[in-house]
Scaffold this motif. Structure first.
Motif, mmCIF file in Angstrom:
data_model
loop_
_atom_site.group_PDB
_atom_site.id
_atom_site.type_symbol
_atom_site.label_atom_id
_atom_site.label_comp_id
_atom_site.label_asym_id
_atom_site.label_seq_id
_atom_site.Cartn_x
_atom_site.Cartn_y
_atom_site.Cartn_z
ATOM 1 N N ARG A 35 3.602 3.823 -4.611
ATOM 2 C CA ARG A 35 3.736 4.450 -5.940
ATOM 3 C C ARG A 35 5.103 5.093 -6.107
ATOM 4 O O ARG A 35 5.747 4.970 -7.144
ATOM 5 C CB ARG A 35 2.625 5.475 -6.137
ATOM 6 C CG ARG A 35 2.578 6.023 -7.544
ATOM 7 C CD ARG A 35 1.294 6.792 -7.771
ATOM 8 N NE ARG A 35 1.202 7.190 -9.156
ATOM 9 C CZ ARG A 35 0.974 8.424 -9.553
ATOM 10 N NH1 ARG A 35 0.786 9.379 -8.658
ATOM 11 N NH2 ARG A 35 0.902 8.718 -10.817
ATOM 12 N N GLU A 36 5.557 5.811 -5.076
ATOM 13 C CA GLU A 36 6.869 6.462 -5.118
ATOM 14 C C GLU A 36 8.011 5.461 -5.313
ATOM 15 O O GLU A 36 9.016 5.788 -5.932
ATOM 16 C CB GLU A 36 7.129 7.246 -3.828
ATOM 17 C CG GLU A 36 6.319 8.492 -3.679
ATOM 18 C CD GLU A 36 6.484 9.156 -2.320
ATOM 19 O OE1 GLU A 36 5.958 10.262 -2.148
ATOM 20 O OE2 GLU A 36 7.130 8.567 -1.417
ATOM 21 N N THR A 37 7.845 4.272 -4.768
ATOM 22 C CA THR A 37 8.914 3.269 -4.843
ATOM 23 C C THR A 37 8.776 2.359 -6.063
ATOM 24 O O THR A 37 9.524 1.394 -6.195
ATOM 25 C CB THR A 37 8.976 2.428 -3.555
ATOM 26 O OG1 THR A 37 7.710 1.822 -3.318
ATOM 27 C CG2 THR A 37 9.360 3.278 -2.364
ATOM 28 N N GLY A 38 7.811 2.652 -6.934
ATOM 29 C CA GLY A 38 7.705 1.925 -8.191
ATOM 30 C C GLY A 38 7.040 0.562 -8.117
ATOM 31 O O GLY A 38 7.277 -0.294 -8.963
ATOM 32 N N MET A 39 6.167 0.373 -7.130
ATOM 33 C CA MET A 39 5.438 -0.895 -7.045
ATOM 34 C C MET A 39 4.493 -1.029 -8.244
ATOM 35 O O MET A 39 4.082 -0.036 -8.832
ATOM 36 C CB MET A 39 4.619 -0.970 -5.752
ATOM 37 C CG MET A 39 5.422 -1.009 -4.481
ATOM 38 S SD MET A 39 6.340 -2.540 -4.285
ATOM 39 C CE MET A 39 7.984 -1.879 -4.220
ATOM 40 N N ALA A 40 4.141 -2.250 -8.572
ATOM 41 C CA ALA A 40 3.264 -2.529 -9.710
ATOM 42 C C ALA A 40 1.854 -1.988 -9.490
ATOM 43 O O ALA A 40 1.155 -1.650 -10.437
ATOM 44 C CB ALA A 40 3.209 -4.033 -9.983
ATOM 45 N N GLY A 41 1.426 -1.881 -8.240
ATOM 46 C CA GLY A 41 0.102 -1.370 -7.927
ATOM 47 C C GLY A 41 -0.239 -1.604 -6.469
ATOM 48 O O GLY A 41 0.450 -2.363 -5.778
ATOM 49 N N ALA A 42 -1.267 -0.947 -5.999
ATOM 50 C CA ALA A 42 -1.740 -1.103 -4.623
ATOM 51 C C ALA A 42 -3.254 -0.921 -4.619
ATOM 52 O O ALA A 42 -3.784 -0.112 -5.382
ATOM 53 C CB ALA A 42 -1.089 -0.074 -3.703
ATOM 54 N N THR A 43 -3.923 -1.672 -3.776
ATOM 55 C CA THR A 43 -5.373 -1.594 -3.655
ATOM 56 C C THR A 43 -5.754 -1.457 -2.189
ATOM 57 O O THR A 43 -5.219 -2.175 -1.338
ATOM 58 C CB THR A 43 -6.044 -2.856 -4.236
ATOM 59 O OG1 THR A 43 -5.687 -2.973 -5.612
ATOM 60 C CG2 THR A 43 -7.557 -2.793 -4.108
ATOM 61 N N VAL A 44 -6.684 -0.559 -1.904
ATOM 62 C CA VAL A 44 -7.210 -0.373 -0.554
ATOM 63 C C VAL A 44 -8.600 -0.982 -0.493
ATOM 64 O O VAL A 44 -9.457 -0.667 -1.317
ATOM 65 C CB VAL A 44 -7.273 1.124 -0.175
ATOM 66 C CG1 VAL A 44 -7.895 1.309 1.211
ATOM 67 C CG2 VAL A 44 -5.890 1.757 -0.247
ATOM 68 N N LEU A 45 -8.806 -1.864 0.475
ATOM 69 C CA LEU A 45 -10.106 -2.507 0.687
ATOM 70 C C LEU A 45 -10.643 -2.080 2.045
ATOM 71 O O LEU A 45 -9.917 -2.102 3.044
ATOM 72 C CB LEU A 45 -9.951 -4.032 0.646
ATOM 73 C CG LEU A 45 -9.261 -4.587 -0.603
ATOM 74 C CD1 LEU A 45 -8.880 -6.038 -0.403
ATOM 75 C CD2 LEU A 45 -10.151 -4.416 -1.804
ATOM 76 N N ARG A 46 -11.926 -1.733 2.091
ATOM 77 C CA ARG A 46 -12.574 -1.316 3.338
ATOM 78 C C ARG A 46 -13.559 -2.400 3.741
ATOM 79 O O ARG A 46 -14.453 -2.753 2.970
ATOM 80 C CB ARG A 46 -13.297 0.004 3.122
ATOM 81 C CG ARG A 46 -13.920 0.580 4.357
ATOM 82 C CD ARG A 46 -14.503 1.944 4.001
ATOM 83 N NE ARG A 46 -15.007 2.637 5.150
ATOM 84 C CZ ARG A 46 -16.229 3.134 5.237
ATOM 85 N NH1 ARG A 46 -17.061 3.018 4.228
ATOM 86 N NH2 ARG A 46 -16.611 3.761 6.323
ATOM 87 N N GLY A 47 -13.405 -2.910 4.943
ATOM 88 C CA GLY A 47 -14.251 -3.992 5.408
ATOM 89 C C GLY A 47 -15.452 -3.509 6.194
ATOM 90 O O GLY A 47 -15.373 -2.525 6.930
ATOM 91 N N PRO A 48 -16.582 -4.196 6.063
ATOM 92 C CA PRO A 48 -17.778 -3.812 6.809
ATOM 93 C C PRO A 48 -17.791 -4.317 8.253
ATOM 94 O O PRO A 48 -18.592 -3.868 9.052
ATOM 95 C CB PRO A 48 -18.914 -4.459 6.012
ATOM 96 C CG PRO A 48 -18.273 -5.638 5.357
ATOM 97 C CD PRO A 48 -16.851 -5.237 5.075
ATOM 98 N N LEU A 49 -16.877 -5.251 8.578
ATOM 99 C CA LEU A 49 -16.887 -5.840 9.912
ATOM 100 C C LEU A 49 -15.522 -6.444 10.196
ATOM 101 O O LEU A 49 -14.909 -7.044 9.307
ATOM 102 C CB LEU A 49 -17.955 -6.939 9.996
ATOM 103 C CG LEU A 49 -18.118 -7.688 11.312
ATOM 104 C CD1 LEU A 49 -18.636 -6.753 12.400
ATOM 105 C CD2 LEU A 49 -19.071 -8.860 11.135
ATOM 106 N N GLY A 50 -15.047 -6.303 11.416
ATOM 107 C CA GLY A 50 -13.789 -6.934 11.782
ATOM 108 C C GLY A 50 -13.383 -6.605 13.203
ATOM 109 O O GLY A 50 -13.986 -5.762 13.874
ATOM 110 N N PHE A 51 -12.349 -7.307 13.666
ATOM 111 C CA PHE A 51 -11.732 -6.986 14.949
ATOM 112 C C PHE A 51 -10.266 -7.355 14.850
ATOM 113 O O PHE A 51 -9.852 -8.113 13.989
ATOM 114 C CB PHE A 51 -12.415 -7.700 16.127
ATOM 115 C CG PHE A 51 -12.190 -9.185 16.173
ATOM 116 C CD1 PHE A 51 -11.131 -9.714 16.903
ATOM 117 C CD2 PHE A 51 -13.025 -10.056 15.498
ATOM 118 C CE1 PHE A 51 -10.917 -11.086 16.936
ATOM 119 C CE2 PHE A 51 -12.829 -11.421 15.534
ATOM 120 C CZ PHE A 51 -11.763 -11.935 16.260
ATOM 121 N N GLY A 52 -9.478 -6.782 15.728
ATOM 122 C CA GLY A 52 -8.043 -7.020 15.727
ATOM 123 C C GLY A 52 -7.565 -7.443 17.094
ATOM 124 O O GLY A 52 -8.287 -8.073 17.866
#
Length: 112
Positions: A35-52
């Motif tokens: 937001r500070e850098t003037g991006m068009a937008g951002a979305t946060v998604l939370r996953g119910p399952l995953g691994f890295g």
């Protein structure tokens, strides 16, 4: 704000428990920076399952309460704006996966 039809989708994958250097939840720090850098937008998604990379399974199943669920932050904007944001995102993160891909913007906000 107008977006060009040819943009870039930036995705940052990490765990819900990850924090920025100042202790703020990482997903919040990334969205604020976008937001500070003037991006068009951002979305946060939370996953119910995953691994890295560690292959540890993180799940929201009721019998196995996991705190560190997968989080994905998605940001779409012009290629040059995304390229300028990436070093700032890297400075906020310790362990994550950052990807980018070309996307075609069909609609952004009101209008055709």
């Amino acid at each position: 704000m107008e977006l060009p039809s040819q943009c870039v989708l930036l995705r940052i994958f990490f765990g819900e428990d990850d924090r920025a250097a100042d202790g703020m939840p990482l997903h919040e720090a990334i969205v604020i920076k976008a937001r500070e850098t003037g991006m068009a937008g951002a979305t946060v998604l939370r996953g119910p399952l995953g691994f890295g990379r560690s292959s540890v399974l993180h799940t929201a199943k009721i019998l196995r309460l996991s705190q560190d669920l997968p989080i994905v932050v998605e940001i779409v904007d012009a290629p040059e704006k995304i390229d300028a944001l990436i070093p700032q995102i890297k400075a906020l993160t310790m362990s994550c996966l950052i990807t980018k891909e070309k996307v075609e913007v069909i609609r952004y906000g009101d209008g055709n």
